[in-house]
Design a protein around this motif. Structure first.
Motif, PDB file in Angstrom:
ATOM      1  N   ALA A 164       0.567  -1.513  -0.098  1.00 51.04           N
ATOM      2  CA  ALA A 164       0.222   0.057   0.217  1.00 51.04           C
ATOM      3  C   ALA A 164       1.208   1.040   0.027  1.00 51.04           C
ATOM      4  O   ALA A 164       0.562   2.083  -0.615  1.00 51.04           O
ATOM      5  CB  ALA A 164      -1.223   0.241   1.395  1.00 51.04           C
ATOM      6  N   ALA A 167       2.564   1.709  -3.710  1.00 50.47           N
ATOM      7  CA  ALA A 167       1.197   2.244  -3.950  1.00 50.47           C
ATOM      8  C   ALA A 167       1.371   3.787  -4.297  1.00 50.47           C
ATOM      9  O   ALA A 167       1.026   4.680  -5.273  1.00 50.47           O
ATOM     10  CB  ALA A 167      -0.575   1.489  -4.369  1.00 50.47           C
ATOM     11  N   ARG A 168       1.182   3.798  -3.085  1.00 51.43           N
ATOM     12  CA  ARG A 168       1.361   5.471  -2.885  1.00 51.43           C
ATOM     13  C   ARG A 168       1.736   6.316  -3.113  1.00 51.43           C
ATOM     14  O   ARG A 168       1.707   7.747  -3.298  1.00 51.43           O
ATOM     15  CB  ARG A 168       1.033   5.806  -0.945  1.00 51.43           C
ATOM     16  CG  ARG A 168       0.651   7.389  -0.529  1.00 51.43           C
ATOM     17  CD  ARG A 168       0.431   7.434   1.019  1.00 51.43           C
ATOM     18  NE  ARG A 168      -0.309   8.813   1.013  1.00 51.43           N
ATOM     19  CZ  ARG A 168       0.303   8.803   2.796  1.00 51.43           C
ATOM     20  NH1 ARG A 168      -0.149   8.450   3.692  1.00 51.43           N
ATOM     21  NH2 ARG A 168       0.159  10.175   3.150  1.00 51.43           N
ATOM     22  N   ILE A 171       1.434   7.376  -6.988  1.00 52.77           N
ATOM     23  CA  ILE A 171       0.404   8.368  -7.104  1.00 52.77           C
ATOM     24  C   ILE A 171       1.173   9.583  -7.109  1.00 52.77           C
ATOM     25  O   ILE A 171       1.324  10.924  -8.075  1.00 52.77           O
ATOM     26  CB  ILE A 171      -0.589   7.106  -5.907  1.00 52.77           C
ATOM     27  CG1 ILE A 171      -1.511   6.757  -6.719  1.00 52.77           C
ATOM     28  CG2 ILE A 171      -0.965   9.019  -5.976  1.00 52.77           C
ATOM     29  CD1 ILE A 171      -2.405   5.750  -5.351  1.00 52.77           C
ATOM     30  N   THR A 181      -6.026   1.650 -10.767  1.00 52.83           N
ATOM     31  CA  THR A 181      -5.794   0.397 -10.048  1.00 52.83           C
ATOM     32  C   THR A 181      -5.217  -0.559 -10.717  1.00 52.83           C
ATOM     33  O   THR A 181      -3.871  -0.611 -10.248  1.00 52.83           O
ATOM     34  CB  THR A 181      -7.720   0.348  -9.661  1.00 52.83           C
ATOM     35  OG1 THR A 181      -7.363   1.399  -8.889  1.00 52.83           O
ATOM     36  CG2 THR A 181      -6.566  -1.181  -8.593  1.00 52.83           C
ATOM     37  N   LEU A 184      -1.362   0.466 -11.766  1.00 54.06           N
ATOM     38  CA  LEU A 184      -0.987   0.480 -10.156  1.00 54.06           C
ATOM     39  C   LEU A 184       0.055  -1.075  -9.949  1.00 54.06           C
ATOM     40  O   LEU A 184       0.984  -1.906  -9.497  1.00 54.06           O
ATOM     41  CB  LEU A 184      -1.521   1.254  -9.418  1.00 54.06           C
ATOM     42  CG  LEU A 184      -1.589   2.879  -9.118  1.00 54.06           C
ATOM     43  CD1 LEU A 184      -2.262   3.187  -8.016  1.00 54.06           C
ATOM     44  CD2 LEU A 184      -0.340   3.068  -9.036  1.00 54.06           C
ATOM     45  N   GLY A 196      -6.361  -2.611  -3.699  1.00 59.19           N
ATOM     46  CA  GLY A 196      -7.381  -1.561  -3.275  1.00 59.19           C
ATOM     47  C   GLY A 196      -7.820  -1.683  -2.505  1.00 59.19           C
ATOM     48  O   GLY A 196      -7.859  -0.940  -1.728  1.00 59.19           O
ATOM     49  N   PHE A 199      -4.774  -1.505   0.046  1.00 57.02           N
ATOM     50  CA  PHE A 199      -4.550   0.269  -0.077  1.00 57.02           C
ATOM     51  C   PHE A 199      -6.293   1.069   0.981  1.00 57.02           C
ATOM     52  O   PHE A 199      -5.374   1.957   1.684  1.00 57.02           O
ATOM     53  CB  PHE A 199      -4.609   1.072  -1.702  1.00 57.02           C
ATOM     54  CG  PHE A 199      -4.269   2.049  -1.320  1.00 57.02           C
ATOM     55  CD1 PHE A 199      -2.678   2.390  -1.656  1.00 57.02           C
ATOM     56  CD2 PHE A 199      -4.944   3.133  -0.984  1.00 57.02           C
ATOM     57  CE1 PHE A 199      -1.948   4.203  -1.477  1.00 57.02           C
ATOM     58  CE2 PHE A 199      -4.995   4.906  -1.969  1.00 57.02           C
ATOM     59  CZ  PHE A 199      -2.997   5.097  -2.196  1.00 57.02           C
ATOM     60  N   ARG A 200      -6.988   0.645   1.429  1.00 59.52           N
ATOM     61  CA  ARG A 200      -8.290   1.491   1.851  1.00 59.52           C
ATOM     62  C   ARG A 200      -8.258   0.703   2.858  1.00 59.52           C
ATOM     63  O   ARG A 200      -8.543   1.572   3.484  1.00 59.52           O
ATOM     64  CB  ARG A 200      -9.730   0.898   1.041  1.00 59.52           C
ATOM     65  CG  ARG A 200     -10.814   1.205   1.738  1.00 59.52           C
ATOM     66  CD  ARG A 200     -12.048   0.724   1.007  1.00 59.52           C
ATOM     67  NE  ARG A 200     -13.352   1.762   1.279  1.00 59.52           N
ATOM     68  CZ  ARG A 200     -13.675   2.566   0.976  1.00 59.52           C
ATOM     69  NH1 ARG A 200     -14.068   1.565  -0.836  1.00 59.52           N
ATOM     70  NH2 ARG A 200     -14.762   3.142   0.876  1.00 59.52           N
ATOM     71  N   THR A 206      -9.932   4.692  -1.307  1.00 63.12           N
ATOM     72  CA  THR A 206      -9.677   3.852  -2.566  1.00 63.12           C
ATOM     73  C   THR A 206      -8.409   4.531  -3.602  1.00 63.12           C
ATOM     74  O   THR A 206      -8.217   5.636  -3.386  1.00 63.12           O
ATOM     75  CB  THR A 206     -11.058   4.223  -3.293  1.00 63.12           C
ATOM     76  OG1 THR A 206     -11.603   5.536  -3.971  1.00 63.12           O
ATOM     77  CG2 THR A 206     -12.277   3.836  -2.991  1.00 63.12           C
ATOM     78  N   LEU A 207      -8.226   3.867  -4.329  1.00 63.80           N
ATOM     79  CA  LEU A 207      -7.353   4.177  -5.117  1.00 63.80           C
ATOM     80  C   LEU A 207      -7.267   5.199  -5.766  1.00 63.80           C
ATOM     81  O   LEU A 207      -5.867   6.255  -6.203  1.00 63.80           O
ATOM     82  CB  LEU A 207      -6.193   3.031  -6.082  1.00 63.80           C
ATOM     83  CG  LEU A 207      -5.334   1.808  -4.611  1.00 63.80           C
ATOM     84  CD1 LEU A 207      -5.640   0.798  -5.622  1.00 63.80           C
ATOM     85  CD2 LEU A 207      -3.871   3.049  -4.810  1.00 63.80           C
TER      86      LEU A 207
END
Length: 272
Positions: A164, A167-168, A171, A181, A184, A196, A199-200, A206-207
């Motif tokens: 997660a 992914a951040r 972004i 999504t 990624l 997804g 990450f949430r 949400t992404l």
């Protein structure tokens, strides 16, 4: 309807947004109130008693009451920071709802974008003719953000958490590119549904919401430049359609890009 009466042990004095012109320095003074400084850009060098702090972009500083502080060099030309003065009131007894916050004096905030959004919300609320109790609540949220420092990222032992955070980070660096999504997930070599979910769970977003939030924050900065058209702002922030950009911007800020530009280009600013 749920109605609660919550007495906060905080009293706001005032706040503002400082933009340097490359001259002057922070005044030498001793205040009766606490002061939060959050640097958005550049570096602020300031001394409290005998300790010198260099506060860089994305970092905060908490100045204590009754301690003398002063600038020890002129403001850099690129310096921008938010400031907020407040008092802490004594409580007769602890409430069962109360939560202890531990705020370090100087450090990098865990989510600089969230801090910027909170300060802007504070300044927007402050400009109303009547004093709003929301000011103390926003201050509490700011202090809560300061208690979640960058060093407190979730443990790598928790399943999916590292993914997660990766992914951040993507972004944050690739928001201006076509991003989804599935893209990624491909880059991180994992299942899109799984990415997804984790990450949430970690960020409570949400992404897609995270991508939009990053793009809107970038757009807010670009809108301060009169030379950049709305279409160019949208394109540089990853939106191919200006109408969709307006829709997402308003959803996240409550304002259209035009109204936001008129409000924040001229208001809440003091300079030296």
């Amino acid at each position: 309807m749920l109605e609660l009466s919550i007495a906060l042990p905080l009293q706001v004095q005032n706040g503002g947004y400082f933009i340097s012109r490359g001259v002057g320095r922070h005044p030498a003074r001793r205040l009766d109130s606490w002061e939060i400084i959050f640097v958005e850009k550049g570096t602020l060098t300031i001394q409290e008693e005998t300790t010198v702090f260099e506060v860089h972009a994305g970092e905060s500083l908490l100045l204590w009451p009754h301690r003398r502080h002063k600038g020890i060099e002129d403001f850099p030309a690129d310096l921008r920071f938010y400031w907020l003065h407040f008092e802490v009131q004594e409580q007769a007894s602890a409430s069962p709802w109360s939560t202890l916050l531990s705020v370090q004096q100087h450090g990098k905030t865990g989510d600089p974008q969230a801090m910027t959004a909170l300060f802007r919300q504070f300044l927007s609320e402050q400009e109303k003719l009547q004093r709003s109790p929301a000011l103390e609540f926003i201050l509490l949220l700011i202090l809560q953000q300061l208690s979640l420092t960058a060093g407190q990222e979730p443990s790598p032992d928790e399943a999916g958490v590292n993914l997660a955070w990766k992914a951040r980070q993507l972004i944050g660096t690739q928001f201006h590119l076509p991003l989804s999504t599935s893209q990624l997930a491909r880059e991180l070599h994992c299942n899109a549904d799984y990415l997804g979910r984790v990450f949430r769970r970690v960020f409570h977003l949400t992404l897609t919401e995270a991508i939009h939030r990053q793009r809107v924050r970038a757009a807010e900065k670009l809108l301060l430049n009169d030379a950049v058209s709305l279409k160019e702002v949208a394109m540089r922030c990853g939106f191919n359609d200006v109408g969709y950009f307006r829709q997402i911007f308003r959803k996240h800020t409550g304002l259209t890009p035009g109204v936001w530009k008129r409000r924040y280009c001229k208001e809440h600013i003091n300079s030296a």
